[in-house]
Design an enzyme around this catalytic site. Structure first.
Site: not given
Length: 401
Positions: A142, A144, A190, A295
């Site tokens: 991920t 993130d 998020r 990204q």
């Protein structure tokens, strides 16, 4: 005993997810007891619908493997399919088991993030309850970087490198004029602000900007935001701001939400909202830039460390399954920053499924508008090295099925 294996990819694309696929495939082809290596199309949906391909028929040479390793996105396709609870989804699980048994698959590898580990946990629990010897292993990914337990996730380092390089170019662009300006760069994240925070690595190259960094982990108010900008404008004519897409203005928490199958909100727009706020209250030249999907898949500036580690952790997943492990997610353990040393281990997939790892509170500045130097030491090793990208006609070449 000869066995077959299957591998699938899920969730959002990254620069490194295909490198993990290569890690699984490469380890499998050099393991005598593994025969066929199946690729499941569109994640777990390919297993449910019996849509598998023989990867040995499409990845034929070392050159194929190297090209696939540096190709961004998910070559097998992806999904955001949430498996039902075991007690409620009998038919779905039966279809999965029938597919695995039909193709004599004894190990299944799922490359994905928080929600994919939910699939790993549920499926391994179901198979264990059926006394099946089929093993299920999760390979993390991920951009993130919000998977718990592991030090970091494949895909994050390359995304961080792209974001930092892009922000640096925005700094150069914004500094050429004599007028005051504010540039707001909206970055993915998020609930966890790891990727936005990673822009701090520019300070290792003596950049002052981004002057302000805002993460979802901090309280955020319009009043404090405008005060921060005015303070920075007193020192810099061009103010650069990095903000996570998940940052919310006070009072907007109850706005109608659009969510995916896992209940995750589709986000975008904080950059434009803040642009308008600056325009109305400060009146200087202001623009917002949303980096959006670039990204995730900008492999032309991927991190070699990220790609190498993604392959390594895929290979380690195969070894874990061969050792009899199931219901596990592979993880990185950091031994040191300088020199940078990590090891690969595994944890119960339940420890990561549907959970998030937030940016450490101790790395946030007291004012809530920046990060501390400890963050630079954490991020820097993850963006090191460059991959020699295959080119044709002046453009990168990608592996395609």
């Amino acid at each position: 005993m000869i066995m077959n294996i299957a591998v699938a990819q899920s969730g959002g694309p990254t620069c490194a997810i295909n490198a993990s696929l290569v890690g699984v495939f490469k380890q499998a082809v050099k393991t005598p007891q593994i025969d066929a290596v199946f690729g499941s199309l569109n994640g777990i949906e390919g297993i449910i619908n019996d849509q598998l391909i023989d990867l040995k028929l499409v990845i034929k040479t070392n050159e194929d493997m190297e090209l696939l390793r540096q190709t961004p996105s998910t070559v097998l396709g992806s999904c955001r399919y949430k498996l039902p609870d075991v007690e409620e989804g009998g038919e779905t699980y039966e279809r999965i088991l029938n597919c695995l048994e039909k193709h004599r698959i004894e190990a299944f590898f799922y490359i994905g993030g928080n929600d994919s580990m939910d699939t790993v946990a549920k499926l391994s629990d179901y198979l264990a309850a059926r006394n099946s010897k089929i093993r299920v292993i999760g390979i993390p990914k991920t951009i993130d970087n919000d998977l718990p337990v592991t030090d970091h996730t494949p895909g994050f380092g390359s995304a961080a490198k792209y974001v930092a390089a892009t922000v640096q170019e925005i700094i150069r662009d914004s500094s050429v004029y004599s007028i005051e300006s504010v540039t707001i760069v909206e970055i993915m994240g998020r609930h966890a602000g790891w990727l936005t925070a990673s822009t701090c690595v520019l300070r290792a190259n003596d950049e002052i900007a981004p002057h302000l960094i805002y993460l979802p982990e901090n309280n955020f108010t319009a009043e404090k935001f405008l005060e921060d900008i005015r303070n920075q404008m007193a020192k810099h004519k061009a103010v650069i701001i990095a903000v996570s897409e998940g940052v919310k203005l006070k009072g907007e928490e109850n706005k109608p939400r659009v969510v995916d199958n896992f209940g995750h909100e589709y986000l975008s727009g904080i950059g434009k909202t803040l642009e308008q706020l600056v325009k109305e209250n400060i009146g200087c030249k202001v623009r917002s830039i949303e980096l959006n999907v670039m990204q995730r898949c900008s492999s032309h500036i991927c991190s070699k460390t990220d790609i190498d580690e993604a392959e390594e952790i895929g290979s380690a997943g195969v070894k874990a399954a061969l050792a009899g492990k199931t219901g596990k997610m592979m993880i990185f353990k950091r031994i040191s920053d300088v020199p940078y040393v990590v090891t690969v281990d595994s944890v119960d997939a339940h420890d990561a499924a549907n959970k998030e790892k937030f940016f450490p509170a101790q790395w946030l500045s007291e004012d809530g508008n920046d990060v501390n130097p400890e963050a630079v030491r954490y991020f820097l090793p993850l963006i090191q090295g460059e991959v020699k990208i295959a080119m044709k006609n002046g453009m990168p070449v990608h592996f395609k099925l």
